[in-house]
Design a protein around this motif. Structure first.
Motif, mmCIF file in Angstrom:
data_model
loop_
_atom_site.group_PDB
_atom_site.id
_atom_site.type_symbol
_atom_site.label_atom_id
_atom_site.label_comp_id
_atom_site.label_asym_id
_atom_site.label_seq_id
_atom_site.Cartn_x
_atom_site.Cartn_y
_atom_site.Cartn_z
ATOM 1 N N ALA A 39 0.661 -1.195 0.051
ATOM 2 C CA ALA A 39 -0.070 0.031 -0.118
ATOM 3 C C ALA A 39 0.810 1.231 -0.091
ATOM 4 C CB ALA A 39 -0.900 -0.281 1.219
ATOM 5 N N LEU A 40 1.838 1.250 0.970
ATOM 6 C CA LEU A 40 2.686 2.513 0.886
ATOM 7 C C LEU A 40 3.747 2.592 -0.239
ATOM 8 C CD1 LEU A 40 4.038 2.484 4.608
ATOM 9 C CD2 LEU A 40 2.576 3.916 3.446
ATOM 10 N N SER A 41 3.869 1.524 -0.971
ATOM 11 C CA SER A 41 4.724 1.598 -2.358
ATOM 12 C C SER A 41 3.923 2.488 -3.317
ATOM 13 C CB SER A 41 5.172 0.163 -2.802
ATOM 14 O OG SER A 41 5.437 -0.648 -1.814
ATOM 15 N N PHE A 42 2.706 1.980 -3.292
ATOM 16 C CA PHE A 42 1.813 2.750 -4.350
ATOM 17 C C PHE A 42 1.336 4.281 -3.788
ATOM 18 C CE2 PHE A 42 1.003 -1.416 -5.817
ATOM 19 C CZ PHE A 42 1.189 -1.380 -7.444
ATOM 20 N N ALA A 43 1.394 4.265 -2.688
ATOM 21 C CA ALA A 43 0.859 5.796 -1.958
ATOM 22 C C ALA A 43 1.750 6.812 -2.207
ATOM 23 C CB ALA A 43 0.142 5.368 -0.706
ATOM 24 N N THR A 44 2.989 6.305 -1.939
ATOM 25 C CA THR A 44 4.148 7.392 -1.959
ATOM 26 C C THR A 44 5.302 6.750 -2.519
ATOM 27 O OG1 THR A 44 5.688 8.642 -0.631
ATOM 28 C CG2 THR A 44 4.088 6.863 0.589
ATOM 29 N N PRO A 45 5.941 7.504 -3.480
ATOM 30 C CA PRO A 45 7.232 6.776 -4.206
ATOM 31 C C PRO A 45 8.322 6.940 -3.447
ATOM 32 C CG PRO A 45 6.549 9.041 -5.241
ATOM 33 C CD PRO A 45 5.552 8.669 -4.245
ATOM 34 N N ALA A 46 8.359 7.804 -2.393
ATOM 35 C CA ALA A 46 9.401 7.882 -1.518
ATOM 36 C C ALA A 46 9.902 6.737 -0.548
ATOM 37 C CB ALA A 46 9.284 9.201 -0.568
ATOM 38 N N PHE A 47 8.812 6.173 -0.278
ATOM 39 C CA PHE A 47 8.838 4.932 0.373
ATOM 40 C C PHE A 47 9.799 3.837 -0.019
ATOM 41 C CE2 PHE A 47 7.298 0.495 1.715
ATOM 42 C CZ PHE A 47 7.642 0.646 3.166
ATOM 43 N N LEU A 48 9.805 3.456 -1.219
ATOM 44 C CA LEU A 48 10.739 2.577 -1.994
ATOM 45 C C LEU A 48 12.037 2.978 -2.049
ATOM 46 C CD1 LEU A 48 8.606 0.219 -4.134
ATOM 47 C CD2 LEU A 48 9.380 -0.173 -1.932
ATOM 48 N N SER A 49 12.449 4.098 -1.758
ATOM 49 C CA SER A 49 13.772 4.616 -1.914
ATOM 50 C C SER A 49 14.620 3.809 -1.102
ATOM 51 C CB SER A 49 13.935 6.000 -1.630
ATOM 52 O OG SER A 49 14.020 6.435 -0.423
ATOM 53 N N GLN A 50 16.064 3.670 -1.497
ATOM 54 C CA GLN A 50 16.901 2.780 -0.884
ATOM 55 C C GLN A 50 17.109 3.530 0.638
ATOM 56 O OE1 GLN A 50 20.759 2.207 -2.184
ATOM 57 N NE2 GLN A 50 21.258 0.756 -0.650
ATOM 58 N N TYR A 51 17.045 4.830 0.599
ATOM 59 C CA TYR A 51 17.462 5.709 1.792
ATOM 60 C C TYR A 51 16.470 5.338 2.897
ATOM 61 C CZ TYR A 51 17.830 9.505 4.850
ATOM 62 O OH TYR A 51 18.072 10.302 6.127
ATOM 63 N N ASN A 52 15.061 5.604 2.278
ATOM 64 C CA ASN A 52 14.185 5.756 3.089
ATOM 65 C C ASN A 52 13.790 3.810 3.865
ATOM 66 O OD1 ASN A 52 11.592 6.580 4.469
ATOM 67 N ND2 ASN A 52 10.573 4.930 3.277
ATOM 68 N N LEU A 53 14.219 2.933 2.987
ATOM 69 C CA LEU A 53 13.926 1.608 3.623
ATOM 70 C C LEU A 53 15.185 1.422 4.392
ATOM 71 C CD1 LEU A 53 13.231 -0.467 0.242
ATOM 72 C CD2 LEU A 53 11.539 0.279 2.399
#
Lengths: 326, 503
Positions: A39-53
């Protein structure tokens, strides 16, 4: 968890794995984690960034390490309220060791872990040897550890800890933050320990039925003593890694980690009555909480909602557990 | 059709039709129908796992049936909880003790049903008087103000019966009420049952004691594997009939085979063993290849002696020698290391790990043997347990099922296997056949006889005198913590033992 077994009644039946998956204590939290992740992957592109993860994973690993130890304590039917305070006291101990003696920074980690093990053994002595109630004993030691931290530091942080030491909290191995590597490695070792060693199975036996465990010759107090020691050790690891991350031994570290640790274990399917739970579930539980907190930030929801949502997640988790048992 | 049913009025006090219940793949009950008339004691018998308890739990509202209907005075009822059943004046005195330990006997009897005053507060005077009335009908030696935890097991059982009676139920369910009772208490209970039934009430009575059932009941329902196989009239049926229906085949009469040729050197020598408040100055020898019975009434200290020998509790005086060596046993692990093991009386509380699989319950004390390079080898465990499943005829589904999926007799066999796996030399068995059906009992005793011919030694603690006589070579009789005598089983009769045990 049930012992790994070599034969399965339903191996030949199609879709039998669905039933096995449903009976697995950690299945609920895994599904929740996956749903939230997607859900978060679709909702906000920032979520899947390596930095964020990597931020999320590192966040999960501090509370997660504490939760690993707490899971062991819950498995023997106990509880350890002192883990957060033990983390702080150990972090201060390690920081002083680093700054006041000429010791090599790499030696700080194992020595601090041993120190934490010692703190846990204090709880172990009262709970396992004198057979006092773990809630009361660790309530007292929580106060003592927290108080001792303030006595030593007078409330001031100890810093800086130095370039070389920062690698534990800030460095990466193959792109993965060091605390995450340590968290996952500890989880793997404990999973093996619980499933495949006599000590691990004795933990389930003592937690499931202490009287019966004594009668089959298990010296229950030894199991309990070591488990409390391990809880202290994991608390110390979390504390000193966090100090390394912050480049500062802070007396306030570990505040709020206690409830996070218990919550991660419970969401992961560990029973407060003892004898039931898995390390894998706890790891997923810690990840779920970190992802939730991260999602709230990314979605621009007020941070004040975090605790409300986590409370709801806990209630849903125990309801799911209830339905699975029926 | 029984006589009782054919002459009775048309509408039964309670009737169940076509009751079925499945737990997972196990069909606990299939299409069972039974009824009870006013003034009737309806006994329900069957082996362990036959479905008696499930049926009783359905009647008293604790369990919902998958299908079937129930009628109270001819009107259809359905119970969602035990309180629904109580509203229909049906109450159960369960086999398991579930009293509130710290509360007094009086409070336990009327828990949740206390007399109220004008403001809704509890009227203790009235409550107490009512509780006493019910208690004294069952037993007048129990202190009504003592906390429940201070009572003996038998007394707790009686308090539970008083509690069921106090619900002013018209239909009472007794599940193994006499398992822990002495003869005096049993007789008193029977007097109550007769009075209760004469007043136009009815009773469902579950018991393994067939003599009791023949004496007490008007109708006997026999269950086997969840199916009603016979409804018998106790005036016509014999004990053998009952056993035959329960087992589905003729059970061989117990062979009292006591080949004493194998008996050898002493393996356990106890001298002057004492533990204050439990037993005193106990001396005896156990020899290899021997079954030594320990008999005594409740409170005689038999269980306490067994536990002390095993290192659960510490003795204050005396000496224990195992295989000729002075043994300082301070923990069960010490005893186990010397080849001496103990099978506890309270199977559920002290013997089982309810959350663990059958495999692990069996191997819990032998993990050291299954260590490999990569940790415990569960496949080897499964293979090893399989041999015991065969040799002890343990009825199981899958080994990774929880131990709680088994009937009592099979659970007991798993615990026995746990110790046999260790090559234990001295078995201390405390009530090994309690709550176990006739067939499983016979099987377990046969296994024990075989074991002693292989050189093991067994201490067999039991409250069933005939059982001790049948199984043992010599019998040690205890009374209130003292050793009253050691008799040869061959020459002993129940009367002899009782005389010693009550002296």
């Amino acid at each position: 968890m049930s012992a790994p077994s070599t034969e399965n009644l339903s191996r030949n039946a199609p879709f039998a794995w669905i039933g096995r998956f449903r009976r697995w204590e950690a299945s609920g939290v895994l599904v929740a984690l996956l749903v939230l992740f997607i859900a978060l992957s679709f909702a906000t592109p920032a979520f899947l960034s390596q930095y964020n993860l990597s931020v999320v994973a590192r966040q999960a690993s501090f509370v997660g390490l504490i939760a690993l130890g707490q899971t062991l304590v819950l498995l023997i039917g106990g509880i350890d309220l002192s883990v957060g305070a033990a983390a702080a006291l150990s972090a201060i101990f390690g920081s002083l060791l680093l700054t006041q003696t000429g010791i090599h920074p790499y030696a700080v980690l194992p020595i601090t872990a041993a120190f934490g093990f010692g703190l846990g053994c204090i709880n172990g002595f009262f709970v396992a040897v004198l057979r006092l109630n773990p809630f009361i004993v660790t309530l007292a030691s929580w106060e003592i550890f927290a108080g001792a931290t303030l006595v030593i530091t007078k409330g001031y942080p100890i810093r800086p800890l130095g370039e070389q030491f920062r690698v534990f909290g800030q460095g990466t191995i193959a792109g993965i933050p060091v605390p995450v590597v340590i968290f996952i490695a500890a989880g793997a070792i404990l999973t093996y320990l619980l499933a495949r060693t006599r000590f691990g199975r004795n933990i389930y036996a003592v937690g499931g039925n202490r009287d019966a465990a004594e009668l089959v010759g298990i010296r229950a107090w030894r199991v309990e003593f070591i488990v409390f020691g391990l809880a202290g050790m994991f608390a110390a690891l979390a504390g000193i890694l966090y100090a390394s991350r912050m480049d500062s031994g802070q007396p306030s570290v570990g505040e709020g980690w206690l409830m996070g640790a218990i919550t991660a274990a419970i969401i992961g399917g560990t029973s407060l009555k003892g004898g039931q739970g898995t390390i894998v579930g706890t790891i997923f539980g810690a990840l779920l909480m970190a992802v939730l907190a991260n999602g709230i930030v990314l979605m621009n929801v007020s941070g004040y909602w975090e605790r409300v949502i986590i409370g709801i997640v806990v209630l849903v988790a125990i309801l799911v557990d209830l339905m699975r048992r029926r | 059709m029984t006589i009782a049913a054919s002459i009775s009025p048309a509408i039964p006090l309670f009737e169940a039709r076509g009751i079925s219940k499945a737990y997972g793949v196990v069909q606990a009950l299939s299409d069972v129908s039974l009824k009870v008339q006013a003034g009737e004691v309806h006994a329900v018998v069957g082996e362990n796992g036959a479905g008696k308890s499930t049926l009783m739990n359905i009647i008293c509202g604790k369990v919902s049936p998958d299908s079937g209907t129930m009628y109270r005075d001819g009107a259809q009822v359905s119970f969602k909880s035990a309180s629904d059943a109580q509203a229909a004046s049906i109450a159960i005195a369960p086999q398991e003790i579930n009293l509130v330990p710290r509360l007094s006997v009086v409070e336990n009897i009327l828990l949740g049903a206390q007399e109220r005053g004008v403001f809704g507060q509890i009227d203790w005077k009235k409550t107490r008087a009512r509780a006493l009335r019910h208690l004294q009908e069952i037993d007048d030696t129990i202190d009504p103000d003592a906390p429940a935890e201070s009572l003996s097991k038998a007394q707790q059982q009686l308090v539970q019966i008083a509690r069921a009676a106090a619900t002013s139920a018209r239909i009472l369910i007794f599940d193994e009420p006499t398992a822990a009772l002495t003869d005096r208490e049993t007789n008193r209970l029977f007097a109550f049952i007769r009075k209760f039934r004469a007043a136009g009430n009815a009773i469902f009575y579950v018991s393994h004691r067939l003599d009791e059932i023949l004496e007490l009941s008007q109708t006997i329902t026999v269950l086997r594997d969840g199916v009603l196989v016979a409804e018998l009239n106790p005036h016509e049926a014999t004990k053998d009939d009952l056993v035959r229906h329960m087992a589905g085949r003729q059970v061989d009469a117990i062979v009292r085979d006591r080949a004493t040729t194998n008996i050898g050197q002493p393996v356990l020598t106890v001298t002057g063993l004492s533990r204050p408040g439990e037993f005193r100055d106990i001396s005896f020898e156990l020899r290899s290849g021997e079954i030594l019975g320990i008999a005594g009434l409740i409170g005689s200290g038999r269980t306490e002696l067994g536990k002390c020998l095993f290192g659960v509790t510490a003795s204050s005086k005396g000496q224990v020698e195992v295989f000729g060596e002075k043994a300082n046993i301070r923990h069960p692990a010490d005893a186990i290391a010397r080849g001496m093991v103990y099978l506890p009386e309270e199977r559920k509380q002290e013997g089982l790990f309810p959350l663990l699989s059958i495999t692990e319950n069996a191997c819990i004390s032998t993990f050291g043997r299954f260590r490999g390079l990569l940790g415990l080898r569960f496949s080897d465990m499964v293979r090893e347990v399989e041999t015991y499943v065969d040799s002890l005829k343990i009825k199981i589904g899958q080994q990774h099922d929880p131990i709680t999926s088994l009937s009592g007799g099979n659970q007991q066999k798993v615990i026995l296997a746990r110790w046999l796996m260790r090559d234990s030399k001295i078995l201390i068995l405390d009530e090994p056949t309690r709550g176990i059906d006739v067939n499983a009992k016979g099987e377990i005793q046969a296994v024990l006889r075989k074991l002693v011919t292989e050189g093991l030694s067994i201490i067999y603690i039991s409250s069933e005198l005939q059982e001790v006589i049948d199984v043992s070579y010599r019998i040690l009789v205890m009374h209130e913590g003292a050793l009253k005598g050691i008799v040869q089983a061959e020459e002993a009769t129940q009367e002899d033992l009782l005389a010693l045990a009550m002296s």
